[in-house]
Design an enzyme around this catalytic site. Structure first.
Site, PDB file in Angstrom:
ATOM      1  N   TYR A 340       1.921-112.844 -14.404  1.00  0.00           N
ATOM      2  CA  TYR A 340       1.255-113.228 -13.150  1.00  0.00           C
ATOM      3  C   TYR A 340       2.147-112.854 -11.969  1.00  0.00           C
ATOM      4  CZ  TYR A 340      -1.398-116.311  -9.939  1.00  0.00           C
ATOM      5  OH  TYR A 340      -2.155-116.819  -8.913  1.00  0.00           O
ATOM      6  N   CYS A 341       1.591-112.137 -11.001  1.00  0.00           N
ATOM      7  CA  CYS A 341       2.289-111.781  -9.764  1.00  0.00           C
ATOM      8  C   CYS A 341       3.566-111.009 -10.105  1.00  0.00           C
ATOM      9  CB  CYS A 341       2.564-113.043  -8.947  1.00  0.00           C
ATOM     10  SG  CYS A 341       3.319-112.762  -7.324  1.00  0.00           S
ATOM     11  N   LEU A 342       4.704-111.457  -9.623  1.00  0.00           N
ATOM     12  CA  LEU A 342       5.969-110.794  -9.909  1.00  0.00           C
ATOM     13  C   LEU A 342       6.288-110.816 -11.399  1.00  0.00           C
ATOM     14  CD1 LEU A 342       8.497-109.396  -8.922  1.00  0.00           C
ATOM     15  CD2 LEU A 342       9.450-111.617  -8.310  1.00  0.00           C
ATOM     16  N   GLY A 344       4.099-110.293 -13.648  1.00  0.00           N
ATOM     17  CA  GLY A 344       3.394-109.129 -14.161  1.00  0.00           C
ATOM     18  C   GLY A 344       4.149-107.842 -13.912  1.00  0.00           C
ATOM     19  N   LEU A 368      -2.094-110.278 -13.992  1.00  0.00           N
ATOM     20  CA  LEU A 368      -2.859-111.083 -13.045  1.00  0.00           C
ATOM     21  C   LEU A 368      -2.281-110.911 -11.646  1.00  0.00           C
ATOM     22  CD1 LEU A 368      -3.114-114.375 -15.154  1.00  0.00           C
ATOM     23  CD2 LEU A 368      -4.729-112.464 -15.095  1.00  0.00           C
TER      24      LEU A 368
END
Length: 543
Positions: A340-342, A344, A368
């Protein structure tokens, strides 16, 4: 004695080199003909003084680099000065606006003159349609329109400088917007009249509470909600811990369990329970109810002792260490990974490095709201210039970390009307009390970031886009996203200002594998955590 020439000068001697022996010349006997053998160092270095100065300046500039702002306005002003035709266009626009205003005042409908943007909540109240507030509203909207025409699309201005100028002008205009001035806001005036000033007393109490929370380092955003009870309530157990993270295991609630477990890699700029917010809003709970064994990394909130922790430490001691533990516990040969975010982005780096070593343990990858290509990284690019990063490095040098409140402040200023001014009007002048939901409570639980990691992240990814352009190196080897063979499910959100969906979608340009892309409504957080069947939400997919 040396042989003399005709002028009485000694002749250079010719030395015959023997081919049957060699002599080792000691390095200390070799001196460069261009540089002295040793460069004298100053007895005292004043470089640290500059860092202290810059860190102090940041307190008064909100963490923005004065040099970056000055250079941006200089770039814009020079090009505008050298564009007389553009200045004439702006003058004509101003005259048309005032003529339209004058015409409207003399009997025409002001509401048809200028309409706010659809996502602008400042003037939604019907009270803004009455005199004199409609005039104030129109003046504000016309001023914003004029300044946008003056700062956007000026030929020759560097795009990074254009973003900075737009940002600075927008902050200035917001300060003097009539919606943000209590004595010009009809809602505040009406509320004060109806309550005989009680709203002002409640607002003052709210302000004192916020000041106390700020000074004590405790945010009021999580009032009434406790982690482990109201938030992050899915039962789990810590199965591994090192100096950088804890690994939490969530067991499936079904009799039959999928053979391939799931490893979740959240960003370390957020608390892990973004994906386990509440009983009815939890991806982790949903997955275990579907028969999956889920593991999630909970990153340690670093302090000054973590200043030397780099981005690759998060890969080796975080993602890769967690992957090893998941396999050891479950016995699974392959693992699904979700970032998720960083997190990812870190997962993409780790997956590319694994592909470089023919490591096929990842069965599938879910990203994500995570960027791999940072060429269109959205509004956060405003804070990614050489001058701005240098200032951030000086701020972090003093503490060893970047404070979570500073990061939150930067995000808030990007949408100051919604996140700063509107909240201030509601809380301090209308006297309303906020009732935080699970997402607001999570957002108030800020984290810090190690200085070295944050500097490497901003420079190698945001500033130079090394990962997308094949220059990012792991253990001395350049890695490539195109080598990732595992199928990918990638999610972007329509109104994401942190990881714009077009930037997330660029994974298609970097990898020719099996990629399914989903575009959801909502922003960076709400668009991801919305549960299945959520009202007023929609999504689209493309394979």
């Amino acid at each position: 004695m040396p042989t003399m020439d005709a002028d009485g000068n000694p002749k250079p001697e010719l030395v015959k080199l023997s081919m049957d022996r060699s002599e080792t010349i000691k390095p200390e006997k070799v001196q460069s003909c261009k540089e002295p053998a040793s460069i004298p160092q100053p007895l005292v270095s004043f470089a640290d003084f500059d860092r202290v100065l810059h860190a102090g300046q940041a307190r008064f500039t909100g963490g923005l680099s004065p040099a970056a702002i000055y250079l941006a306005f200089q770039d814009w002003a020079i090009h505008l000065t050298n564009a007389p035709g553009r200045r004439l266009d702006l003058a004509c626009l101003g005259l048309r606006q005032w003529a339209s205003m004058a015409s409207a005042i003399w009997g025409h409908d002001l509401m048809q003159n200028n309409a706010p943007a659809e996502n602008d909540p400042r003037f939604e109240s019907a009270a803004w349609a009455a005199l004199p507030f409609n005039i104030l509203k129109q003046q504000a909207l016309m001023g914003e329109k004029w300044w946008k025409a003056a700062t956007v699309g000026l030929r020759g201005v560097d795009p990074a400088n254009e973003r900075i100028v737009q940002f600075a002008v927008r902050q200035f205009l917001d300060i003097f917007s009539p919606s943000n001035m209590p004595f010009l806001n009809p809602q505040v005036i009406a509320e004060t009249q109806q309550t005989n000033g009680q709203n002002v007393i409640r607002g003052l109490s709210n302000m004192l509470d916020d000041i106390w929370a700020l000074r004590s380092g405790k945010s009021d955003g999580s009032a009434g909600q406790q982690v482990g009870i109201d938030l992050a309530a899915t039962p789990g157990s810590v199965v591994f811990r090192n100096e950088l993270m804890e690994l939490i295991q969530y067991r499936a609630t079904t009799e039959k369990v999928h053979s391939i477990p799931i490893l979740i890699v959240p960003a370390w700029i957020m608390k892990y329970y973004i994906l386990d917010l509440s009983q009815t809003n939890s991806l982790i709970r949903y997955l275990v109810d579907q028969g999956f064994s889920v593991f999630c990394i909970s990153w340690r909130n670093p302090d000054a002792g973590f200043e030397k922790i780099g981005l690759d430490d998060y890969r080796t001691k975080g993602m890769m260490a967690a992957l090893d533990v998941v396999q050891t516990i479950t016995g699974a040969k392959r693992v699904h990974a979700c970032g998720y975010c960083l997190g990812g982005t870190l997962l993409s780096i780790g997956a590319a490095a694994m592909a470089d070593r023919s490591d096929g343990r990842l069965a599938g990858i879910t990203l994500l709201a995570a960027q791999v290509d940072f060429s269109e990284a959205g509004e956060l690019q405003l804070f990614v210039t050489e001058a701005q990063i240098a200032l951030l490095e000086d701020i972090m040098w003093a503490r060893g970390t970047l404070d979570g409140g500073q990061m939150a402040g930067a995000f808030q200023m990007l949408h100051s009307n919604d996140l700063v001014w509107s909240r201030a009007i509601r809380r301090y002048f209308l006297g309303t009390q906020e009732h935080p939901n699970d997402l607001m409570s999570w957002n108030a639980d800020a984290t810090r970031m190690p200085s070295r990691m944050h500097s490497e992240y901003l420079r190698s990814l945001f500033l130079h886009n090394d990962l997308a352009e094949g220059r990012y190196r792991v253990d001395g080897h350049a890695i490539s996203v195109k080598d990732i063979a595992a199928p990918m499910f990638v999610v972007g959100t329509e109104t994401d200002h942190v990881a714009p969906w077009r930037s997330v979608y660029k994974i298609h340009l970097l990898n020719d594998g099996d990629i399914t892309f989903a575009l959801t409504s909502g922003g960076h957080n709400a668009g991801i955590v919305s549960e299945p069947g959520h009202p007023r939400r929609h999504f689209r997919t493309a394979a």
